[in-house]
Write an enzyme that holds these catalytic residues in place. Structure first.
Site, PDB file in Angstrom:
ATOM      1  N   PHE A  78      -9.400  -4.822  11.373  1.00  0.00           N
ATOM      2  CA  PHE A  78     -10.616  -4.681  10.560  1.00  0.00           C
ATOM      3  C   PHE A  78     -10.270  -4.945   9.119  1.00  0.00           C
ATOM      4  CE2 PHE A  78      -8.882  -0.380  11.333  1.00  0.00           C
ATOM      5  CZ  PHE A  78      -8.652   0.058  10.039  1.00  0.00           C
ATOM      6  N   TYR A 105       0.766  -1.246   0.000  1.00  0.00           N
ATOM      7  CA  TYR A 105       0.000   0.000   0.000  1.00  0.00           C
ATOM      8  C   TYR A 105       0.799   1.300   0.000  1.00  0.00           C
ATOM      9  CZ  TYR A 105      -3.917  -3.127   0.682  1.00  0.00           C
ATOM     10  OH  TYR A 105      -4.847  -4.106   0.496  1.00  0.00           O
TER      11      TYR A 105
HETATM   12  C1  LIG Z   1      -6.784  -3.889   3.534  1.00  0.00           C
HETATM   13  C2  LIG Z   1      -6.778  -5.348   3.094  1.00  0.00           C
HETATM   14  O1  LIG Z   1      -7.821  -5.828   2.822  1.00  0.00           O
HETATM   15  S1  LIG Z   1      -5.344  -6.237   3.024  1.00  0.00           S
HETATM   16  C3  LIG Z   1      -5.710  -7.648   2.003  1.00  0.00           C
HETATM   17  C4  LIG Z   1      -4.876  -7.625   0.729  1.00  0.00           C
HETATM   18  N1  LIG Z   1      -5.269  -8.811  -0.050  1.00  0.00           N
HETATM   19  C5  LIG Z   1      -4.508  -9.939  -0.113  1.00  0.00           C
HETATM   20  O2  LIG Z   1      -3.424 -10.043   0.438  1.00  0.00           O
HETATM   21  C6  LIG Z   1      -5.111 -11.086  -0.901  1.00  0.00           C
HETATM   22  C7  LIG Z   1      -4.080 -11.732  -1.866  1.00  0.00           C
HETATM   23  N2  LIG Z   1      -3.521 -10.741  -2.797  1.00  0.00           N
HETATM   24  C8  LIG Z   1      -4.234 -10.237  -3.822  1.00  0.00           C
HETATM   25  O3  LIG Z   1      -5.429 -10.494  -3.969  1.00  0.00           O
HETATM   26  C9  LIG Z   1      -3.516  -9.330  -4.811  1.00  0.00           C
HETATM   27  O4  LIG Z   1      -2.184  -9.747  -4.908  1.00  0.00           O
HETATM   28  C10 LIG Z   1      -3.523  -7.833  -4.418  1.00  0.00           C
HETATM   29  C11 LIG Z   1      -4.953  -7.343  -4.180  1.00  0.00           C
HETATM   30  C12 LIG Z   1      -2.706  -7.574  -3.163  1.00  0.00           C
HETATM   31  C13 LIG Z   1      -2.881  -7.038  -5.568  1.00  0.00           C
HETATM   32  O5  LIG Z   1      -3.752  -6.990  -6.677  1.00  0.00           O
HETATM   33  P1  LIG Z   1      -3.217  -6.745  -8.184  1.00  0.00           P
HETATM   34  O6  LIG Z   1      -4.424  -6.419  -8.999  1.00  0.00           O
HETATM   35  O7  LIG Z   1      -2.345  -7.856  -8.585  1.00  0.00           O
HETATM   36  O8  LIG Z   1      -2.354  -5.416  -8.014  1.00  0.00           O
HETATM   37  P2  LIG Z   1      -2.024  -4.368  -9.177  1.00  0.00           P
HETATM   38  O9  LIG Z   1      -1.793  -5.129 -10.469  1.00  0.00           O
HETATM   39  O10 LIG Z   1      -3.043  -3.271  -9.228  1.00  0.00           O
HETATM   40  O11 LIG Z   1      -0.683  -3.802  -8.635  1.00  0.00           O
HETATM   41  C14 LIG Z   1      -0.443  -2.459  -8.322  1.00  0.00           C
HETATM   42  C15 LIG Z   1       1.005  -2.343  -7.898  1.00  0.00           C
HETATM   43  O12 LIG Z   1       1.170  -3.002  -6.643  1.00  0.00           O
HETATM   44  C16 LIG Z   1       2.182  -4.013  -6.753  1.00  0.00           C
HETATM   45  N3  LIG Z   1       1.735  -5.124  -5.916  1.00  0.00           N
HETATM   46  C17 LIG Z   1       0.514  -5.678  -5.930  1.00  0.00           C
HETATM   47  N4  LIG Z   1       0.431  -6.664  -5.026  1.00  0.00           N
HETATM   48  C18 LIG Z   1       1.625  -6.726  -4.420  1.00  0.00           C
HETATM   49  C19 LIG Z   1       2.139  -7.544  -3.388  1.00  0.00           C
HETATM   50  N5  LIG Z   1       1.382  -8.504  -2.833  1.00  0.00           N
HETATM   51  N6  LIG Z   1       3.417  -7.328  -2.988  1.00  0.00           N
HETATM   52  C20 LIG Z   1       4.161  -6.369  -3.589  1.00  0.00           C
HETATM   53  N7  LIG Z   1       3.709  -5.559  -4.566  1.00  0.00           N
HETATM   54  C21 LIG Z   1       2.457  -5.739  -4.980  1.00  0.00           C
HETATM   55  C22 LIG Z   1       2.238  -4.350  -8.214  1.00  0.00           C
HETATM   56  O13 LIG Z   1       3.492  -4.903  -8.571  1.00  0.00           O
HETATM   57  C23 LIG Z   1       1.996  -3.006  -8.851  1.00  0.00           C
HETATM   58  O14 LIG Z   1       3.177  -2.231  -8.801  1.00  0.00           O
HETATM   59  P3  LIG Z   1       3.480  -1.057  -9.853  1.00  0.00           P
HETATM   60  O15 LIG Z   1       2.400  -0.035  -9.645  1.00  0.00           O
HETATM   61  O16 LIG Z   1       4.832  -0.602  -9.453  1.00  0.00           O
HETATM   62  O17 LIG Z   1       3.382  -1.725 -11.194  1.00  0.00           O
END
Ligand SMILES: CC(=O)SCCNC(=O)CCNC(=O)[C@H](O)C(C)(C)COP(=O)(O)OP(=O)(O)OC[C@H]1O[C@@H](n2cnc3c(N)ncnc32)[C@H](O)[C@@H]1OP(=O)(O)O
Length: 406
Positions: free
Chosen positions: A406, A122
């Protein structure tokens, strides 16, 4: 592939939950979905769709966080974020967060906050680490307190009594520490006081206890116990604390003494305790609570002037802060803060400090000083003494503390 971002009503709670249940490997639960539908705090459900299939989700609670000095700030609490593994790394999360922050702005919420599954996710969206928490496992036979004992009485209460007597105690505690979310009565009954099999994790029913000091309610504990027999027939009880809150120093002492004196218990386990929790000073042997820390709440400033105006400051004077904010460009600019009145105005005056959005999120609730943030580059002082002046204003008497994930 075209991804459409849609706002969903509570009637779509089951569908909305699909991405997070897939990510966490959980089966659908109609009861859980129904509870989330009933929560008045759960105001925003954002879905990302590939055709008719939901492939991403992000939800937001609306609550008020306590701020340093006893105020509160409307907060968008981001939750249940997930993208289906078939659609990862195509920018869907970015679209979801853009929508969440636009929604927060429309709702007049000057800050957003979250608990992250991974700390790497984030920061790029301007969320800064704002608070730490820790888990403890107190060795009961090493749980002596220092200082004078406080006489107290403890009483088991029914769920209905808990619902009446615990919230005012929580509110008193909330006034003293930043980062504590407000709770509606339904939040209390559907989240904190909920006692169904799936919440027990092998322990017994939820125990609800109020402690009284000098005849007044001063604290409460929500906990479960679990008995295991070890050979040769030695009972070992573990106490798992869901929440223990003192509304005053005496209440805090009493409630933890109660928990540490439960017969048969060998360990008292608790989660989400702040790094400046009173137990560090109450226990004669604080090392024996085995405190293990982790990053807890991340804060994103959505509306700089309204966020700065929603807290009090520890020193008088004024300071000009220049904010760089690529992700929320409406925030970029210079602001003069008058600390005595919490009055904030846009200005063209030369700045004292330049800060990134994430660094301001980290400093906002007082969890990190600007001096510390400057060491890693999120803050650049522009005038002599600016860091020290900002630190005196922003750092409060308590570290930010969020008692609940949360
Ligand atoms: C507040 C909460 O609810 S916390 C819960 C978070 N959810 C999870 O952990 C569930 C499992 N993870 C996921 O579902 C996915 O990996 C997510 C939601 C974390 C990321 O979704 P994506 O659609 O793949 O992310 P998106 O393609 O928009 O990436 C945006 C940027 O974040 C980076 N990023 C996304 N996920 C991660 C990660 N897990 N670790 C490191 N970097 C990440 C991407 O590389 C990208 O970087 P850039 O802008 O430099 O190119």
């Amino acid at each position: 592939m075209t991804i459409e971002i849609r706002l969903l009503g509570p009637e779509h709670a089951d569908e909305f939950a699909h991405p997070i249940l897939t990510a966490f490997g959980l089966p659908p639960s109609p009861e859980r979905a129904e509870r989330s539908r009933r929560l008045p705090e759960f105001v925003t459900r954002i879905g990302a769709y590939d055709g008719n299939a939901i492939v991403g989700s992000a939800g937001a609670f609306a609550f008020d966080f306590s701020t340093p000095g006893g105020g509160t700030v409307p907060t968008s609490g981001l939750t249940m974020v997930a993208v289906m593994p078939t659609h990862r790394r195509r920018g869907i999360l970015r679209k979801l967060i853009e929508r969440q922050l636009a929604d927060a702005r429309d709702r007049g919420q000057p800050i957003a906050a979250l608990w992250a599954t991974e700390a790497t996710i984030y920061g790029r969206f301007g969320y800064g680490i704002a608070a730490f928490s820790g888990d403890v496992s107190i060795e009961r036979d090493r749980s002596a307190f220092v200082g004078s004992p406080v006489p107290f009485e403890a009483h088991f209460v029914s769920e209905a009594e808990a619902l009446e007597r615990m919230p005012p105690l929580y509110e008193r505690a909330r006034r003293a520490a930043p980062c504590m979310p407000s709770r509606s009565p339904l939040w209390w009954s559907l989240r904190r006081l909920l006692d169904v099999e799936s919440t027990r994790a092998g322990s017994g029913p939820l125990q609800r206890v109020i402690v009284k000091v000098d005849g007044r309610d001063e604290g409460y504990a929500l906990y479960r116990t679990r008995l295991e027999m070890t050979a040769p027939q030695i009972p070992v009880v573990t106490v798992t604390v869901q929440e223990a809150m003192g509304a005053s120093p005496a209440g805090t002492r009493a409630v933890w003494r109660y928990l540490c004196d439960i017969d048969l218990a060998t360990r008292i386990n608790a989660t989400c305790l702040s790094p400046d929790h009173p137990l560090f000073l109450l226990l004669a042997e604080p090392r024996r609570m085995h405190y293990r820390t982790y990053d807890s709440v991340w804060v994103r400033i959505v509306d700089v002037p309204r966020a700065l105006a929603a807290r009090r400051y520890g020193a008088e004077g004024s300071i000009v802060i220049e904010v760089d904010d690529e992700f929320c460009p409406w925030n970029t600019g210079r602001y003069r803060l008058d600390a005595a009145t919490s009055h904030v105005t846009r200005t063209e005056d030369p700045c004292d400090l330049r800060v990134s959005a994430a660094a301001l999120g980290s400093a906002y609730l007082g969890g990190f000083s600007f001096s510390r943030l400057a060491e890693i580059g999120g803050v650049i002082p522009r005038t002599e003494g600016a860091l020290e002046r900002a630190d005196r204003m922003f750092v409060g008497s308590r570290l930010p503390y969020c008692p609940e994930i949360f």
